[in-house]
Design a protein around this motif. Structure first.
Motif, PDB file in Angstrom:
ATOM      1  N   TYR A 124      17.006 -10.931 -38.210  1.00 55.13           N
ATOM      2  CA  TYR A 124      15.603 -10.606 -39.100  1.00 55.13           C
ATOM      3  C   TYR A 124      15.273 -11.843 -39.948  1.00 55.13           C
ATOM      4  CZ  TYR A 124      17.550  -5.843 -38.973  1.00 55.13           C
ATOM      5  OH  TYR A 124      18.172  -4.683 -37.401  1.00 55.13           O
ATOM      6  N   TYR A 125      16.114 -13.232 -39.476  1.00 51.11           N
ATOM      7  CA  TYR A 125      14.950 -14.347 -40.014  1.00 51.11           C
ATOM      8  C   TYR A 125      13.845 -14.345 -39.649  1.00 51.11           C
ATOM      9  CZ  TYR A 125      15.316 -19.304 -41.024  1.00 51.11           C
ATOM     10  OH  TYR A 125      15.622 -20.113 -41.816  1.00 51.11           O
ATOM     11  N   LYS A 126      13.099 -14.480 -39.223  1.00 53.21           N
ATOM     12  CA  LYS A 126      11.838 -14.620 -38.667  1.00 53.21           C
ATOM     13  C   LYS A 126      10.651 -14.445 -39.522  1.00 53.21           C
ATOM     14  CE  LYS A 126      11.011 -16.508 -34.094  1.00 53.21           C
ATOM     15  NZ  LYS A 126      11.141 -16.234 -32.760  1.00 53.21           N
ATOM     16  N   ALA A 127      11.494 -12.289 -39.600  1.00 55.00           N
ATOM     17  CA  ALA A 127      10.792 -11.174 -40.160  1.00 55.00           C
ATOM     18  C   ALA A 127      11.561 -11.271 -41.971  1.00 55.00           C
ATOM     19  CB  ALA A 127      11.384  -9.946 -40.584  1.00 55.00           C
ATOM     20  N   LEU A 128      11.945 -11.847 -41.910  1.00 55.28           N
ATOM     21  CA  LEU A 128      12.124 -12.649 -43.992  1.00 55.28           C
ATOM     22  C   LEU A 128      11.854 -13.653 -44.090  1.00 55.28           C
ATOM     23  CD1 LEU A 128      16.882 -12.162 -44.422  1.00 55.28           C
ATOM     24  CD2 LEU A 128      15.065 -10.423 -44.525  1.00 55.28           C
ATOM     25  N   GLN A 129      12.065 -14.663 -43.297  1.00 55.79           N
ATOM     26  CA  GLN A 129      11.159 -15.862 -44.214  1.00 55.79           C
ATOM     27  C   GLN A 129       9.273 -15.837 -43.982  1.00 55.79           C
ATOM     28  OE1 GLN A 129      12.184 -18.759 -45.056  1.00 55.79           O
ATOM     29  NE2 GLN A 129      14.290 -19.277 -44.567  1.00 55.79           N
ATOM     30  N   LYS A 130       9.187 -14.886 -43.040  1.00 61.41           N
ATOM     31  CA  LYS A 130       7.523 -14.284 -42.783  1.00 61.41           C
ATOM     32  C   LYS A 130       7.058 -13.572 -44.199  1.00 61.41           C
ATOM     33  CE  LYS A 130       6.414 -14.255 -38.303  1.00 61.41           C
ATOM     34  NZ  LYS A 130       6.701 -13.760 -36.858  1.00 61.41           N
ATOM     35  N   GLU A 131       8.446 -12.630 -44.917  1.00 63.48           N
ATOM     36  CA  GLU A 131       7.523 -11.984 -45.878  1.00 63.48           C
ATOM     37  C   GLU A 131       7.862 -12.576 -47.153  1.00 63.48           C
ATOM     38  OE1 GLU A 131       7.488  -8.814 -47.257  1.00 63.48           O
ATOM     39  OE2 GLU A 131       8.038  -7.868 -45.257  1.00 63.48           O
ATOM     40  N   TYR A 132       9.045 -14.261 -47.059  1.00 59.52           N
ATOM     41  CA  TYR A 132       9.310 -15.093 -47.958  1.00 59.52           C
ATOM     42  C   TYR A 132       7.880 -15.651 -48.014  1.00 59.52           C
ATOM     43  CZ  TYR A 132      10.306 -18.712 -50.490  1.00 59.52           C
ATOM     44  OH  TYR A 132      10.739 -20.413 -51.660  1.00 59.52           O
TER      45      TYR A 132
END
Length: 1755
Positions: A395-403
């Motif tokens: 879920y790295y991409k989703a987490l970084q975009k959220e951050y």
């Protein structure tokens, strides 16, 4: 979190309510029941009731109810027995090997530079103190929060992974205790309990309905009870939130502050409770008030009370799980299994992923709990850490975009956990192979940056958001973490995945290649400077990542070649776009170049070329590994197109050259900044250095003539080297000259810079050594300065320590400054004047330093290049540049211009570079000839240089030009270099002529052409003669200078306070100088044998008007600038409350502990009173006109800066001349017959009685009734005091009187902190008090420094003290004499019991020296008559002083004896001296007077010892006082330091017998009654009986507190510090008071105090208590000292801790181990004892005006 300790009451409650709960617990235990349903029912029932009052929660009560109703039964079910007992057993069974401590912000972390795998591997303070790393090269840093202690992680450390606490078998009990192993039943229960608990926590944290609860939690009717909840964000400031709340809710400031603090800490807070409508209204109000143009409104929500309660309890359950998992690995594993379990057949993520994905929407408090859960479970179990990492990458991409779109700091984001996984080498490898993590990260980068792409798919960061880019940097950092440790074993899968990642990374570089192109502005200046910081910022972030990618590629030959091919393709794709134009042809020297037309000065150009530079890096690594031989297999020569590769880096270098030539000045500052960073150490490795390498690659693969033609064309210098006469336009010529210089410099670098592994056969160590040598050739440098100038690798290391000792020696620092490294002499030969990392200023500085050094050594000033290492085979053809035709043409053309003196067409720098290139060519040929036979050497530099330039008649060769060059007057400085080159030509010629190598060696030095040698000898002799003449001339000038200087010092003594000190033990007391030692005079200050006062005419110069004036009573006043301040420098007891209100304080008597005195210091600078007043008024006027400017000083309180030395002053001391008094010896002897002590006392008593009778007629006096011992006529007695000699009082001029009043009022105002009042009765008392206290401070200082009492004072102290004592004597005349008499009677009351009043303190409660000063200075008031103004004559005053001094001395001896009575004797010494015997008999008397309370068994020698030691400070102070009062010279013995001689000299100077007890015998009859009365005092008796404690003498001298040697001990103390007023475990800012050792919690609202209605921080309020407003603190986490004064002033000061390189480390930025420097700590001590803290603050604030923004009062 409730651990066993705070469960006391809860457990009790549970037991008390057991019957009620029994069925519930039984129900949970019943297998048939559904645990989940039962559990949720229980929660639905209890939770809303427990958390019902969220507006003002009673935390303890809530905790108690939670324990009793939910957690206790739950634990009982889970463990099957009493939870406390079970957990205790579990605790005993040993802990995990991993430490797992999670760091809070500000906590100190330690990393070992020797053993850590990378810099992210850190230890907590406990593990560090118990590990082997304590003795290694460690670094200390402050954590930003959210990190994790790596103790026990074998992958994080090369050695010593475990501290002694975590080693197996470290705990007392065996590791595994059989009965405490979790049994199957508990495991079974856990598997039932955990899923329900975890599901509840997850459901409640990600619950989106604000008004409703899940059905299973709804059991009662929904009430209309809501909360308006305010959430934390990082955009609004504290003050803004407080303001918005006050406006929106109409609440008090205090309440708004409480809310805001809670929001900041917890992340959310209910700010209003009520029904839905009311809360909704409050929400809208808050939003309305918090929104403005630049800010979005605060985040507010309306939540139902039950939802709020369940969410709060979910966090409480999280903490409970967290605690549980710290006990057992089994619990952790079950928890991880449940969290990772995905629902069968469902696409939904598992529990932990749900929480991670929801992280950005959680409030701060919930995030903290979630992250702690992850830390305490997944990160403590290696296999689950791996599984968690897989989920994280999924879920790295989703987490970084959220951050990136989140508004919380990274510390509170789940993405910050990446460092814990990506830096574990095996895990990183697994993630690359299985999860393709490099590709994932690079794709994430490309997906979050598309808004910055322009139409050509290049980045353009104009108008970027700094916050967003900072968040993007976090993604880049993750890439760095993954690459931080290189793999040792390559599998095919790893190779493929890495290459895939690399290609993906090249896509980012493609978007950067040529981004933000710029075009030269012509005609008009650019209007707005474009943003450049973002692009350079990303370049800096990528620097180490680019290097790491190159290193990874270089690990494996196959991979390197494939990566090279991919990178080459990418470069080619970017380079094809400019092919549209037709090629042009350029001829020079018979060579032709075809190239596409492009001009840097007209076409777009970019400084960003990361692709080209990466290719250059890979090419060098190909050369280093030898894989370059296989390059043709991957890229065919036709595809390679080297001209295209060189093109872009060359354009970049040309751009830099044109900026230097000021062709781009209309493009503004943004370009200048970019060029600066391009060459700066932070970026140059992946920018400038790689461009030079790319040119070297071009030079190695292209025809040298073609290459040089390309360079000439790109530098736009084609015309400059053709025969065309250039223009007469001076600017253009200057431009050409700079461009030629820049081009020559680049050519020198291309040919000469070979210190890159792969370009030649050098190691990284060689490269760093060369960098250091060149830095130290500029000047000796501090360790930190060298480190800053060296590039850091991926582990933040520069490699400096490994090599520094080979090239430099370390010089330790003094009391200030820092240690520096100096270059070793043998390394000087490595100096290359054209070192490619020098800036222009460094280049000229280094050249100057080296030439100067050679001149001092009497050597020639030639600085030829050192022989460079050989190129590696792939680059060997670069040297062909030197001997190709075009190069010869360039060199010859420039030399010819110099010889023909066409001054505007050449510069000295240009010729210098030409000579340098010639030197390089000759060195190369020499080296080649020495290595191989002549016929094999194809490099024919000598041949080309001696060949004629053309066949014309006037043609010349380079050699001939050089000979002519020696005669060019402008090039005098280059003569030595030319000679050196001519010698080299000669040597190469000999080598060419095949003369044997042996003779060559000799020839090189001695057999240079004879004519040349003779000229050289002549030159040498001439140089020697000149040097000698210059030396003599210098000597003569120095002699004249020092004569002038001496003269100046003599005439301006006061300006030179320290010159005296410097001349050894020169006497600083000016009076001494005027007396020739031949005259014999008496050096006694008191009594009839008093020596003459030494007075000399005092002529002083005003520093403002520079006019001289003699100091006289009748003249206009002259004043000294001075500073009066309250001081606690002498007290031992800081707990006394100093802030007695100024109006009620009676300052006449000073407590013997000297709790708080008033100190007067001066900087010793003199002004006319009138000049000073004008100066002060001008300052006031100036201040009124500049109201917006902060002032360092407070004009309202009379503060100003001394016009000369800028010391802070707040008043002036009038200079009163010393009244010379001679004693007629016959008169004195006559008086001596009559005036015994007894008689003197009678006369004084009669005089005082007479006054009191007189005064009583006018008013009712509260004076004691005096016993008049029937001595006849009282009127006669009243006047008898006058019969021993009187004289009329001194008459002071009105301006002196005015100044006396002004200064006295200042002392009164500052000392008592009251409003000025010239008529107050306490003014004289304060005058005497400051006089006494200042003398005591100076005596204390001299003793501490081990200096003699007289002769060692600084001039400022000497003149200040002299003026102060004379002022104190003169001040009496400005007050009513009746008042002075009143004070005198009260002072005498302490000594003479018949004057005792109700408020007279006991003998043990006063400081005797203060009594002495007050009595002596006020005594002349007894001579006052109504009609005439009289004062005692010399003889009278001699006796008055003598008897007053003897009386106070007797009283002081009594004080010493009484206070030391309780001492137990130390080792017995049978001393039977006369002193011991008299002491013994005296003690017997005292024993009688105290009715046996005083023990007579104390041995006489002990009493004498106590008295002698105890009285020393008092005698020293008295000697200083009488010397400055009377001007009698002291005995010689007091001008040096000696214990024995000092006591005798003091006694003789002060007319005392050396056996002090003889005084009691001498005055026996008079003193015995006094003794009796003194001893009968109740205070004395209670002290002797041990009921109260008296001050011991000598008083303990004050020192700053003892600090530990090692700074980490202080950090350890700070980590254990808990703020006394705050229950949370948030990290504070601990500061240590250096006066008393108290640790305080600084800059925190919890410890602010209200003092007189003002909010003061902990330090400021402590300073008022501890140092009367002045204090010194050590900020432990920042390693800085803070000096503060009052509420508005302070400054930072270097801490006394230094690293091994002699440097301080503010904010622990470097993090090296620090150790206490005693000298610097002593300097701080002196700053305090000399009362210079205020002065230091003012000086510091004047130089650093930046710090004004700081609010010192809240410190």
């Amino acid at each position: 979190m409730a651990d066993g300790a705070d469960r006391g009451p809860a457990a009790g409650a549970a037991v008390g309510r057991a019957p009620a709960q029994a069925p519930e617990r039984a129900m949970w235990c019943d297998e048939r029941f559904d645990f989940q349903a039962t559990f949720l029912q229980c929660l639905a029932k209890h939770v809303p009731n427990i958390y019902s009052a969220e507006m003002d929660p009673l935390v303890e009560k809530q905790e108690e109810m939670v324990q009793a109703a939910i957690l206790y039964p739950l634990e009982c079910y889970l463990f099957g027995e009493d939870p406390d007992v079970f957990l205790e057993k579990l605790q005993q069974s040993g802990t995990s090997q991993l430490c797992g401590k999670v760091f809070k912000g500000g906590e100190t972390t330690y990393s070992c530079r020797d053993c850590a795998v990378d810099p992210t591997c850190v230890l907590c303070i406990d593990c560090f103190q118990n590990s082997i790393h304590k003795n290694h090269r460690y670094k200390m840093h402050s954590s930003t929060g959210g990190g994790f202690c790596d103790c026990g992680d074998t992958e994080a450390w090369k050695a010593g992974p475990l501290c002694s606490k975590h080693e197996p078998g470290a705990s007392d009990s065996p590791k595994e205790n059989s009965e405490c192993q979790l049994n199957e039943e508990i495991m079974e229960h856990s598997r039932r309990v955990f899923p329900s608990v975890i599901k509840y926590i997850v459901d409640m944290l990600i619950w989106e309905e604000d008004k409703e609860l899940p059905v299973e939690l709804t059991i009662r009717e929904k009430a209309d009870s809501y909360y308006c909840v305010l959430f934390n964000d990082e955009h609004h400031s504290y003050d803004h939130v407080i303001y918005s709340l006050q406006r929106a809710l109409g609440c008090e400031l205090g309440e708004a502050q409480l809310h805001t603090t809670a929001i900041d800490k917890e992340g959310r807070r209910a700010v209003k409770a009520g029904d839905y409508a009311a809360c909704q209204e409050a929400k809208e109000e808050i939003k309305r008030h918090s929104e403005n143009v630049s800010q979005r409104p605060l985040h507010v929500e309306v939540l139902h009370a039950d939802v709020m309660a369940h969410q709060k309890f979910a966090l409480r359950l999280g903490s409970w799980l967290n605690k549980l998992m710290s006990y057992s690995s089994d619990f952790r594993q079950i928890f991880c299994q449940i969290c990772l379990k995905e629902e069968a057949g469902s696409e939904k993520p598992c529990f932990i992923s749900k929480l991670m994905l929801w992280d950005a929407r959680l409030h701060k408090g919930a995030r903290k709990v979630l992250h702690e859960l992850i830390f305490s479970s997944f990160f403590m179990e290696m296999e689950y850490k791996k599984l968690f990492a897989v989920e994280f990458v999924k879920y790295y991409k989703a987490l970084q975009k959220e951050y990136i779109s989140d508004d919380h700091d990274r510390v509170f984001s789940v993405t910050a956990l990446s460092v814990q996984m990506f830096t574990v080498p095996t895990l990183a490898r697994h993630l690359i192979e299985e999860q393709n993590v490099i590709t994932t990260i690079t794709e994430t980068l490309l997906e979050v940056l598309p808004e910055y792409l322009d139409k050509n798919d290049k980045f353009n960061f104009q108008g970027y958001s700094q916050d967003k880019l900072n968040r993007v940097h976090a993604v880049i950092y993750d890439l760095r973490y993954v690459l931080v440790s290189k793999p040792t074993v390559w599998t095919d899968r790893l190779r493929e995945r890495f290459l895939e990642g690399f290609v993906s990374f090249l896509r980012i570089l493609t978007c950067m290649q040529g981004m933000e192109e710029i075009k030269r502005q012509i005609g008009q200046h650019i209007e707005v400077d474009p943003d450049w910081e973002a692009a350079i910022g990303i370049q800096m972030q990528l620097k180490n990542i680019l290097l790491m990618f190159q290193e990874w590629c270089a690990c494996d030959e196959e991979l390197l070649l494939r990566s090279y091919r991919e990178c080459h393709k990418a470069v080619m794709r970017c380079s094809t776009n400019g092919r549209s134009r037709e090629k042009t042809v350029f001829h020079l020297c018979g060579h032709t170049l075809e190239s596409r037309p492009y001009r840097v000065s007209a076409d777009p150009v970019s400084i960003h070329l990361p692709l080209s530079r990466t290719l250059a890096g890979l090419h060098v690594r190909l050369s280093k590994t030898g894989a370059i031989s296989r390059l043709h297999e991957f890229i065919s020569p036709e595809e390679f197109q080297v001209e295209l590769l060189v093109e872009y880096p060359l354009r970049c270098l040309v751009l830099v050259a044109q900026v230097a030539a000021e062709m781009w000045r209309r493009n503004g500052l943004s370009l200048i900044s970019q060029v600066f960073y391009y060459q700066d150490v932070k970026c140059r490795e992946e920018m400038y250095d790689k461009d030079i390498i790319m040119l070297q690659i071009g030079a190695s693969l292209m025809d040298p003539n073609q290459f040089l033609l390309l360079i000439l064309q790109r530098y736009e210098l084609a015309d400059a080297f053709k025969k065309i006469k250039p223009t007469k336009d001076q600017d253009l010529i200057k431009q050409y000259n700079v461009l030629i210089e820049e081009m020559l410099q680049i050519l020198i670098y291309v040919v000469g810079e070979r210190y890159v592994p792969g370009i030649s056969n050098v190691t990284k160590e060689d490269v760093i050594m060369r960098e250091i040598i060149h830095l130290l050739c500029i000047e000796p440098m501090a360790h930190s300065a060298i480190t800053k100038s060296l590039p850091e690798n991926e582990n933040n290391e520069t490699g400096l320590e490994n090599v520094i000792d080979k090239v430099a020696t370390f010089k330790k620092p003094g009391v200030s400054g820092h240690g520096v490294y100096e270059l070793k002499d043998e390394c000087l030969k490595e100096f290359n004047m054209f070192f490619y990392h020098y800036t222009k200023t460094q280049h000229s500085k280094a050249e100057h330093t080296q030439k100067k050094r050679r001149k001092q050594e009497n050597r020639d000033e030639a600085l030829p290049p050192p022989p460079p290492p050989d190129f590696s085979p792939a680059f060997s053809s670069v040297v062909r540049l030197l001997n190709c035709d075009v190069m010869m043409h360039i060199l010859r053309t420039l030399l010819q211009r110099a010889v023909e003196l066409e001054t505007h067409l050449w510069t000295e720098a240009m010729i210098q570079m030409v000579l340098h290139l010639l030197s390089l060519g000759l060195l190369e040929e020499k080296q080649q000839l020495q290595k191989s036979p002549e016929e094999e050497v194809t490099f024919d530099f000598y041949h080309k240089a001696t060949r004629m330039g053309s066949s014309a008649m006037n043609a010349v060769n380079v050699l001939m030009l050089l000979e002519k060059l020696k005669r060019v007057p402008q090039l005098e400085a280059q003569k030595d270099t030319v000679n050196w080159i001519l010698q080299m030509f000669d040597m190469v010629k000999r080598l060419r002529e095949k003369s044997s190598l042996a003779t060559v060696g000799a020839a090189s030095g001695s057999e240079a052409t004879k004519g040349d040698e003779s000229t050289q000898d002549k030159e040498k002799a001439e140089r020697k003669r000149k040097a000698e003449a210059a030396r003599l001339h210098r000597q003569k000038i120095m002699a004249q200078m020092s004569a002038l200087q001496r003269n100046f010092i003599e005439t301006h003594k006061l300006l030179y306070e320290n010159t005296m000190e410097a001349q050894g033990k020169d006497d600083a007391i000016m009076e001494e100088e005027s007396i020739s030692s031949a005259i014999d005079y008496s050096k006694i200050a008191l009594g009839p044998k008093r020596g003459p006062s030494v007075t000399e005419k005092e002529v002083l110069t005003c520093i403002l008007c520079q006019e001289e004036q003699e100091v006289k009573l009748e003249s206009a006043a002259m004043v000294l600038s001075a500073c009066v301040q309250k001081s606690t420098a002498l007290t031992q007891n800081r707990s006394r409350i100093l802030e007695l209100s100024g109006d009620t304080l009676d300052p006449l008597f000073m407590h013997p502990d000297l709790p708080c005195g008033t100190h007067t210091g001066s900087c010793g600078h003199v002004m006319h009173a009138a000049c000073w007043q004008k100066y002060f008024e001008a300052m006031q006027l100036n201040f009124r006109q500049r109201l917006h400017v902060e002032q360092i000083f407070d004009l309202e309180n009379g503060e100003y800066l001394c016009p000369l030395c800028k010391s802070l002053c707040n008043t002036v001391i009038p200079i009163v001349p010393l009244q010379a008094q001679k004693i007629n010896s016959e008169d004195a002897e006559a008086v001596a017959q009559i005036l015994s002590l007894a008689r003197w006392l009678e006369i004084v008593t009669a005089r005082i009685s007479g006054y009191s009778v007189k005064n009583a007629k006018g008013e009712k006096q509260n004076l004691p009734p005096f016993t008049n011992k029937g001595t006849g006529n009282s009127a006669l007695e009243f006047h008898s005091i006058l019969s021993f000699g009187v004289q009329s009082s001194a008459k002071y001029s009105s301006s002196i009187k005015e100044m006396l009043i002004l200064f006295a009022t200042t002392i009164y105002r500052v000392g008592l902190k009251v409003a000025p009042n010239e008529a107050d009765s306490r003014i004289p008392m304060m005058t005497w008090s400051t006089c006494a206290f200042t003398i005591q401070c100076i005596e204390n200082l001299l003793e501490t420094e081990g200096k003699p009492l007289f002769g060692s004072l600084q001039n400022r102290q000497h003149s200040g003290l002299k003026a102060l004592v004379q002022f104190a004597a003169a001040q009496r005349t400005t007050s009513p004499q009746v008042l002075i008499q009143k004070h005198l009677i009260r002072l005498l009351g302490v000594l003479l019991p018949n004057f005792k009043g109700e408020d007279t303190p006991s003998l043990l409660e006063v400081d005797m020296f203060h009594i002495l000063v007050g009595a002596v200075l006020s005594f002349p008031s007894l001579y006052w008559e109504d009609a005439v103004d009289l004062q005692p004559s010399s003889v009278s005053s001699a006796y008055n002083h003598l008897y007053l001094f003897h009386l106070t001395t007797l009283a002081h001896i009594m004080q010493i004896i009484l206070s030391s009575a309780t001492e137990s004797p130390a080792a017995h010494s049978s001393d039977n001296s006369e002193e011991a015997q008299t002491a013994q008999s005296f003690c017997r008397e005292v024993c009688q007077y105290t009715s046996g309370c005083f023990s007579q068994d104390i041995p006489g020698w002990l009493v004498w010892d106590c008295v002698r030691k105890g009285i020393m400070p008092y005698l020293r102070c008295a000697a200083l006082f009488f010397h400055y009062l009377l001007g009698v010279s002291p005995p010689e013995e007091l001008l040096q330091v000696s214990e024995e001689g000092q006591f005798k000299a003091l006694c003789s100077y002060l007319s005392l017998p050396t056996n002090l007890f003889l005084l009691f015998r001498e005055y026996q009859d008079t003193v015995n009654p006094l003794l009796q009365r003194w001893c009968a005092d109740p205070v004395v008796l209670s002290c002797l009986k041990g009921k109260s404690i008296a001050i011991r003498y000598p008083r303990k001298r004050n020192h700053l507190i003892e600090l530990p040697e090692d700074y980490s001990c202080l950090l350890n103390q700070a980590s254990q510090f808990r703020c006394p007023r705050s229950s949370d475990d948030e990290q504070k800012h601990p500061v240590l008071c250096l006066f008393c050792g108290t640790m305080l919690c600084s800059q925190n609202t919890c410890c602010q105090e209200l003092v007189n209605g003002e909010e003061l921080g902990a330090c400021t309020s402590h300073a008022l208590q501890c140092g009367a407003g002045v204090c010194m603190f050590l900020k432990i986490r920042e390693c800085r000292v803070v000096l503060i004064e009052g509420k508005t002033r302070g400054c930072l000061y270097p801490a006394p801790y230094l690293d091994e390189y002699g440097e301080t480390d503010p904010d622990l930025k470097r993090g090296n181990p620090l150790h206490l420097c005693r000298e610097r700590y002593r300097k701080l001590h002196l700053l305090w004892q000399q009362h210079c803290i205020i002065e230091e603050i003012a000086r510091n604030q004047e130089t650093n005006q930046i710090i004004f923004g700081f609010n010192w009062q809240l410190l």
